[in-house]
Write a protein that holds these residues in place. Sequence first.
Motif, mmCIF file in Angstrom:
data_model
loop_
_atom_site.group_PDB
_atom_site.id
_atom_site.type_symbol
_atom_site.label_atom_id
_atom_site.label_comp_id
_atom_site.label_asym_id
_atom_site.label_seq_id
_atom_site.Cartn_x
_atom_site.Cartn_y
_atom_site.Cartn_z
ATOM 1 N N GLN A 157 1.151 -11.580 -9.804
ATOM 2 C CA GLN A 157 1.623 -11.289 -8.450
ATOM 3 C C GLN A 157 2.733 -10.233 -8.452
ATOM 4 O O GLN A 157 3.757 -10.370 -7.794
ATOM 5 N N GLN A 158 2.480 -9.137 -9.179
ATOM 6 C CA GLN A 158 3.440 -8.051 -9.279
ATOM 7 C C GLN A 158 2.959 -6.767 -8.606
ATOM 8 O O GLN A 158 3.646 -5.756 -8.648
ATOM 9 N N LEU A 159 1.801 -6.809 -7.966
ATOM 10 C CA LEU A 159 1.331 -5.645 -7.221
ATOM 11 C C LEU A 159 2.181 -5.450 -5.967
ATOM 12 O O LEU A 159 2.758 -6.423 -5.458
ATOM 13 N N PRO A 160 2.261 -4.231 -5.439
ATOM 14 C CA PRO A 160 3.044 -4.000 -4.217
ATOM 15 C C PRO A 160 2.659 -4.925 -3.063
ATOM 16 O O PRO A 160 3.504 -5.278 -2.234
ATOM 17 N N PHE A 161 1.399 -5.330 -3.003
ATOM 18 C CA PHE A 161 0.940 -6.246 -1.950
ATOM 19 C C PHE A 161 1.818 -7.490 -1.870
ATOM 20 O O PHE A 161 2.154 -7.969 -0.787
ATOM 21 N N PHE A 162 2.203 -8.034 -3.020
ATOM 22 C CA PHE A 162 2.949 -9.298 -3.060
ATOM 23 C C PHE A 162 4.421 -9.124 -2.685
ATOM 24 O O PHE A 162 5.119 -10.112 -2.459
ATOM 25 N N ALA A 163 4.896 -7.877 -2.610
ATOM 26 C CA ALA A 163 6.289 -7.631 -2.228
ATOM 27 C C ALA A 163 6.498 -7.716 -0.716
ATOM 28 O O ALA A 163 7.639 -7.760 -0.241
ATOM 29 N N ASP A 164 5.434 -7.750 0.041
ATOM 30 C CA ASP A 164 5.501 -7.905 1.496
ATOM 31 C C ASP A 164 6.308 -9.170 1.816
ATOM 32 O O ASP A 164 6.037 -10.241 1.269
ATOM 33 N N PRO A 165 7.334 -9.087 2.672
ATOM 34 C CA PRO A 165 8.201 -10.243 2.929
ATOM 35 C C PRO A 165 7.548 -11.379 3.710
ATOM 36 O O PRO A 165 8.100 -12.481 3.784
ATOM 37 N N ARG A 166 6.378 -11.146 4.296
ATOM 38 C CA ARG A 166 5.720 -12.207 5.044
ATOM 39 C C ARG A 166 5.256 -13.331 4.114
ATOM 40 O O ARG A 166 5.031 -13.110 2.917
ATOM 41 N N PRO A 167 5.107 -14.557 4.622
ATOM 42 C CA PRO A 167 4.669 -15.686 3.792
ATOM 43 C C PRO A 167 3.338 -15.398 3.091
ATOM 44 O O PRO A 167 2.456 -14.728 3.660
ATOM 45 N N LEU A 168 3.221 -15.915 1.870
ATOM 46 C CA LEU A 168 2.013 -15.717 1.061
ATOM 47 C C LEU A 168 1.155 -16.978 1.080
ATOM 48 O O LEU A 168 1.642 -18.078 0.817
ATOM 49 N N TRP A 169 -0.126 -16.784 1.399
ATOM 50 C CA TRP A 169 -1.090 -17.872 1.397
ATOM 51 C C TRP A 169 -2.209 -17.572 0.405
ATOM 52 O O TRP A 169 -2.655 -16.429 0.283
ATOM 53 N N ARG A 170 -2.665 -18.608 -0.275
ATOM 54 C CA ARG A 170 -3.834 -18.512 -1.151
ATOM 55 C C ARG A 170 -4.988 -19.203 -0.447
ATOM 56 O O ARG A 170 -4.942 -20.418 -0.196
ATOM 57 N N LEU A 171 -6.028 -18.441 -0.123
ATOM 58 C CA LEU A 171 -7.189 -18.970 0.581
ATOM 59 C C LEU A 171 -8.353 -19.103 -0.396
ATOM 60 O O LEU A 171 -8.731 -18.118 -1.047
ATOM 61 N N SER A 172 -8.917 -20.287 -0.510
ATOM 62 C CA SER A 172 -10.074 -20.516 -1.367
ATOM 63 C C SER A 172 -11.288 -20.723 -0.476
ATOM 64 O O SER A 172 -11.329 -21.680 0.308
ATOM 65 N N VAL A 173 -12.266 -19.832 -0.573
ATOM 66 C CA VAL A 173 -13.438 -19.863 0.299
ATOM 67 C C VAL A 173 -14.683 -19.550 -0.527
ATOM 68 O O VAL A 173 -14.579 -19.038 -1.648
ATOM 69 N N PRO A 174 -15.882 -19.847 0.003
ATOM 70 C CA PRO A 174 -17.096 -19.402 -0.686
ATOM 71 C C PRO A 174 -17.044 -17.888 -0.901
ATOM 72 O O PRO A 174 -16.625 -17.131 -0.010
ATOM 73 N N ALA A 175 -17.465 -17.443 -2.057
ATOM 74 C CA ALA A 175 -17.213 -16.065 -2.497
ATOM 75 C C ALA A 175 -17.677 -14.993 -1.513
ATOM 76 O O ALA A 175 -16.987 -13.997 -1.316
ATOM 77 N N LEU A 176 -18.834 -15.158 -0.909
ATOM 78 C CA LEU A 176 -19.392 -14.089 -0.084
ATOM 79 C C LEU A 176 -19.117 -14.292 1.398
ATOM 80 O O LEU A 176 -19.780 -13.701 2.254
ATOM 81 N N THR A 177 -18.115 -15.117 1.721
ATOM 82 C CA THR A 177 -17.716 -15.317 3.110
ATOM 83 C C THR A 177 -17.309 -13.987 3.737
ATOM 84 O O THR A 177 -16.601 -13.188 3.121
#
Length: 359
Positions: free
Chosen positions: A254-274
């Motif tokens: 989680q060191q990509l610039p995406f993760f530096a966004d100050p908004r809350p981080l959620w991990r979503l687990s869904v069927p792969a091709l959703t």
Amino acid sequence: MQTAYFDPAQGSDHSEQLLEQVRQAIGTHTPLAVRGGNTKAFLGRPVVAAPLDISRHSGIVAYDPTELVITARAGTPLRELQAALDQGGQMLACEVPSFGEHATVGGMLASGLSGPRRPWVGAVRDFVLGTRMISGLGTHLRFGGEVMKNVAGYDLSRLLAGSFGCLGVITEASFKVLPKYRCRINLRQSMPLQRALDQLGEWGQQPLPLSAASHHDGVLYLRLEGNEGSVRAAAERLGGDTLDAHWWDELREQQLPFFADPRPLWRLSVPALTAPLALHGEQLLDWGGAQRWLKSEASAETIRHAVAAVGGHATCFTPGHSDSPFHPLAAPLLRYHQALKQRLDPLGIFNPGRLYADV
């Protein structure tokens, strides 16, 4: 002669001291917060309890590369385990995240988190062969074995993966390991999200040596691993620009610039091709679409309703943002969790409430 890539003199066995601390806590009904390197402390609900430090109970107990099995005490630094495997030309195939240099083997198992390779090789629980654990009855138990052919007894070791220390104190674990891949090629292709999902669905029906697939901001990232011939042939067929191999490490940690966004981080687990989820915020797809990271100010109820509608679940990775970081369980599943907790930890002294308020 068999070669072991570790120094048996390193590390220290503190299992008796840990057992005595647990027995004292049982006698006084004192809750315990089980801790190792504390790199996953941000996950789950806060625990108010006396600390039980397992970090001194460390060291690799056994490693023979010819057997593809490594056994280590729970407080062993993860980097030490990985260094030994690297010398043996092997790896933990599930590509576990560390989230810090002090990550331990026990924390790796207790959190049950896996990296980008997970859909193609399996999760942490799929590589656990056996464990030792101190229960809430004050007993030091052994589950499973230390060889891949051992299938005797109930497979309780896998239940400890993702238990976050709520069932007992993990003191030792044995894992199946795999040889490192001989060849690796990383690619990137400009592609909209829906097209990327369609393409991944098509490639999934073909014998391609894919070991990671992610999408963000109009770019599909791919990793090919295996023998040199098949990997190079697949890379030529798929095409795309070369990608820096460190990209996958930065995604996992989680060191990509995406993760530096100050908004809350959620991990979503869904069927792969959703299909792309209609949620406010920014999303990054991993695991070929099965794991979706979301940066959003949307409420927990909104996010979980959208994810549940497609058969998935959502976990909040930002401390304090949700009263229930882990997706609430259906009543029958919650009863199973409570029954297992009662069986192994009848007084509820281990990490009380870390997973759920009633566990």
